[in-house]
Design a protein around this motif. Sequence first.
Motif, PDB file in Angstrom:
ATOM      1  N   HIS A  42       1.042  -1.141  -0.122  1.00 62.09           N
ATOM      2  CA  HIS A  42      -0.162  -0.055   0.052  1.00 62.09           C
ATOM      3  C   HIS A  42       1.030   1.273  -0.162  1.00 62.09           C
ATOM      4  O   HIS A  42       0.485   2.432  -0.482  1.00 62.09           O
ATOM      5  CB  HIS A  42      -0.754   0.218   1.350  1.00 62.09           C
ATOM      6  CG  HIS A  42      -2.211  -0.701   1.119  1.00 62.09           C
ATOM      7  ND1 HIS A  42      -2.237  -2.051   1.661  1.00 62.09           N
ATOM      8  CD2 HIS A  42      -3.351  -0.458   0.372  1.00 62.09           C
ATOM      9  CE1 HIS A  42      -3.577  -2.393   1.398  1.00 62.09           C
ATOM     10  NE2 HIS A  42      -4.314  -1.576   0.781  1.00 62.09           N
ATOM     11  N   TYR A  79       1.321   3.292   2.544  1.00 61.06           N
ATOM     12  CA  TYR A  79       0.649   4.518   3.022  1.00 61.06           C
ATOM     13  C   TYR A  79       1.469   5.401   3.389  1.00 61.06           C
ATOM     14  O   TYR A  79       2.729   5.315   3.837  1.00 61.06           O
ATOM     15  CB  TYR A  79       0.016   3.856   4.222  1.00 61.06           C
ATOM     16  CG  TYR A  79      -1.116   3.002   3.997  1.00 61.06           C
ATOM     17  CD1 TYR A  79      -2.434   3.247   3.524  1.00 61.06           C
ATOM     18  CD2 TYR A  79      -1.020   1.478   4.533  1.00 61.06           C
ATOM     19  CE1 TYR A  79      -3.297   2.495   3.236  1.00 61.06           C
ATOM     20  CE2 TYR A  79      -2.131   0.704   4.340  1.00 61.06           C
ATOM     21  CZ  TYR A  79      -3.220   1.305   3.839  1.00 61.06           C
ATOM     22  OH  TYR A  79      -4.253   0.219   3.664  1.00 61.06           O
ATOM     23  N   HIS A  90      -2.019   8.103   6.737  1.00 60.53           N
ATOM     24  CA  HIS A  90      -3.297   7.208   6.375  1.00 60.53           C
ATOM     25  C   HIS A  90      -2.985   5.808   6.543  1.00 60.53           C
ATOM     26  O   HIS A  90      -3.589   4.996   5.804  1.00 60.53           O
ATOM     27  CB  HIS A  90      -3.490   7.432   4.964  1.00 60.53           C
ATOM     28  CG  HIS A  90      -3.994   8.890   4.578  1.00 60.53           C
ATOM     29  ND1 HIS A  90      -4.902   9.483   5.137  1.00 60.53           N
ATOM     30  CD2 HIS A  90      -3.521   9.769   3.667  1.00 60.53           C
ATOM     31  CE1 HIS A  90      -5.158  10.695   4.476  1.00 60.53           C
ATOM     32  NE2 HIS A  90      -4.348  10.810   3.669  1.00 60.53           N
ATOM     33  N   ASP A  91      -2.003   5.401   7.337  1.00 60.66           N
ATOM     34  CA  ASP A  91      -1.499   4.065   7.432  1.00 60.66           C
ATOM     35  C   ASP A  91      -2.582   3.503   8.348  1.00 60.66           C
ATOM     36  O   ASP A  91      -3.057   3.403   9.414  1.00 60.66           O
ATOM     37  CB  ASP A  91      -0.300   4.090   8.466  1.00 60.66           C
ATOM     38  CG  ASP A  91       0.239   2.566   8.403  1.00 60.66           C
ATOM     39  OD1 ASP A  91      -0.249   1.784   7.846  1.00 60.66           O
ATOM     40  OD2 ASP A  91       1.453   2.633   8.937  1.00 60.66           O
ATOM     41  N   GLN A  92      -3.003   2.449   7.371  1.00 56.46           N
ATOM     42  CA  GLN A  92      -4.225   1.302   7.802  1.00 56.46           C
ATOM     43  C   GLN A  92      -3.647   0.046   7.623  1.00 56.46           C
ATOM     44  O   GLN A  92      -4.573  -0.828   7.590  1.00 56.46           O
ATOM     45  CB  GLN A  92      -5.528   1.533   6.927  1.00 56.46           C
ATOM     46  CG  GLN A  92      -6.051   3.033   6.909  1.00 56.46           C
ATOM     47  CD  GLN A  92      -7.382   3.254   5.728  1.00 56.46           C
ATOM     48  OE1 GLN A  92      -7.948   2.216   5.658  1.00 56.46           O
ATOM     49  NE2 GLN A  92      -7.043   4.173   5.040  1.00 56.46           N
ATOM     50  N   TRP A 111      -4.029   7.004  -1.048  1.00 54.82           N
ATOM     51  CA  TRP A 111      -3.596   7.160   0.487  1.00 54.82           C
ATOM     52  C   TRP A 111      -1.904   7.123   0.424  1.00 54.82           C
ATOM     53  O   TRP A 111      -1.663   7.044   1.502  1.00 54.82           O
ATOM     54  CB  TRP A 111      -3.845   5.514   0.762  1.00 54.82           C
ATOM     55  CG  TRP A 111      -3.447   4.494   0.142  1.00 54.82           C
ATOM     56  CD1 TRP A 111      -2.076   3.870  -0.025  1.00 54.82           C
ATOM     57  CD2 TRP A 111      -4.409   3.689  -0.748  1.00 54.82           C
ATOM     58  NE1 TRP A 111      -2.347   2.881  -0.980  1.00 54.82           N
ATOM     59  CE2 TRP A 111      -3.535   2.745  -1.375  1.00 54.82           C
ATOM     60  CE3 TRP A 111      -5.747   3.708  -0.898  1.00 54.82           C
ATOM     61  CZ2 TRP A 111      -4.081   1.780  -2.374  1.00 54.82           C
ATOM     62  CZ3 TRP A 111      -6.250   2.713  -1.797  1.00 54.82           C
ATOM     63  CH2 TRP A 111      -5.567   1.752  -2.410  1.00 54.82           C
ATOM     64  N   ASN A 112      -1.497   7.170  -0.765  1.00 56.22           N
ATOM     65  CA  ASN A 112      -0.047   7.662  -0.623  1.00 56.22           C
ATOM     66  C   ASN A 112       0.464   8.543  -1.752  1.00 56.22           C
ATOM     67  O   ASN A 112       1.678   8.950  -1.888  1.00 56.22           O
ATOM     68  CB  ASN A 112       1.008   6.295  -0.990  1.00 56.22           C
ATOM     69  CG  ASN A 112       0.607   5.820  -2.402  1.00 56.22           C
ATOM     70  OD1 ASN A 112       0.176   6.188  -3.389  1.00 56.22           O
ATOM     71  ND2 ASN A 112       0.577   4.394  -2.534  1.00 56.22           N
ATOM     72  N   GLN A 130     -11.289  12.147   3.172  1.00 57.47           N
ATOM     73  CA  GLN A 130     -10.066  12.090   3.912  1.00 57.47           C
ATOM     74  C   GLN A 130      -8.804  12.329   3.301  1.00 57.47           C
ATOM     75  O   GLN A 130      -7.618  12.789   3.688  1.00 57.47           O
ATOM     76  CB  GLN A 130      -9.836  10.787   4.822  1.00 57.47           C
ATOM     77  CG  GLN A 130      -9.646   9.476   3.990  1.00 57.47           C
ATOM     78  CD  GLN A 130      -9.476   8.470   4.767  1.00 57.47           C
ATOM     79  OE1 GLN A 130      -8.673   8.426   5.839  1.00 57.47           O
ATOM     80  NE2 GLN A 130     -10.337   7.416   4.596  1.00 57.47           N
ATOM     81  N   TYR A 131      -8.635  12.038   2.098  1.00 58.99           N
ATOM     82  CA  TYR A 131      -7.475  12.053   1.127  1.00 58.99           C
ATOM     83  C   TYR A 131      -7.222  13.445   0.371  1.00 58.99           C
ATOM     84  O   TYR A 131      -8.163  13.922  -0.032  1.00 58.99           O
ATOM     85  CB  TYR A 131      -7.456  11.059   0.233  1.00 58.99           C
ATOM     86  CG  TYR A 131      -7.515   9.603   0.782  1.00 58.99           C
ATOM     87  CD1 TYR A 131      -6.513   8.968   1.392  1.00 58.99           C
ATOM     88  CD2 TYR A 131      -8.557   8.934   0.256  1.00 58.99           C
ATOM     89  CE1 TYR A 131      -6.409   7.970   1.916  1.00 58.99           C
ATOM     90  CE2 TYR A 131      -8.694   7.557   0.983  1.00 58.99           C
ATOM     91  CZ  TYR A 131      -7.599   7.303   1.756  1.00 58.99           C
ATOM     92  OH  TYR A 131      -7.738   5.799   2.289  1.00 58.99           O
TER      93      TYR A 131
END
Length: 284
Positions: A85, A87, A91-93, A166-167, A213-214
């Motif tokens: 991912h 991230y 945003h680290d999920q 997310w990145n 959120q992004y």
Amino acid sequence: MQRLHLTHATIISLKEFENEALLAVKKDRTAGEYCWTCTSSTLWYCIHTYSLDHCTYIDADLLFFSDPKVLTDEMGENSVLITEHRYSPEHDQSALSGIYCVQFITFKNTAEGLAVLDWWRKACLEWCYHRFEDGKFGDQKYLDDWTTRFTGVHVLQHLGGGVAPWNNTQYTFRKKGDEVFVQKDSQVQALVFYHFHDFRYCLNQVFRLTDEQYTLSKEAISLIYKPYAQALAQAETQIKQADQNSMFHEPLYSLSWVQSNLGRQANFLIKGSYKNYYRQTKFY
């Protein structure tokens, strides 16, 4: 799909693909969960039905900006390719959604590759749900320990594979000629594919580019999202020519997030955009 006469596509019906094991769990899962369950079985089916030397699964919400061969070439003698991912810290999920993203995953028709794929296929048949439970989530958390559980698993290093909402703030984007390039620190590589996670068609001819959120940079919007919107428009035209009544996207998403705040409403009315919401005319 058949009426589109896609030169380089083989259309496989559910009747051809679904076996007893899949049908046995289908009734217990939502449509989305069943799609996740089918990912590994799809790869297994294609490799064995068509005697493929390798097979790559890709998510439906990707757009390719350059030849993905550079990604599979990176595997070398390895049998499985997975993508992180990557991230951004905010945003680290990873703990819930997994270190790796199923978005682009390749298996070779080797003993190593088939061992990993068969393990994943059986695990997904046993449990594949849209919830976090006992360290599992969908079909994706299963990948977390593959680099230690199995041999022959390679984690993609190329910057241009797996750029996503997310990145994307980790990178800068620029265009040179017809190519889009991704840069992080001193490393610069061609963008291969972007993952358009949570892109939505909204009411009133509006796009939501991704979840609120992004944050998306102006360069990402102009160099990546604009070509995607235009590619969708071209696909829509092609689909409508084959079937005027076809639905080519999910049900229209509401604008409640924009409309719930007067400031957001005013900005959107004046500029035609707010946060990740854009009038479609901004892209055509």
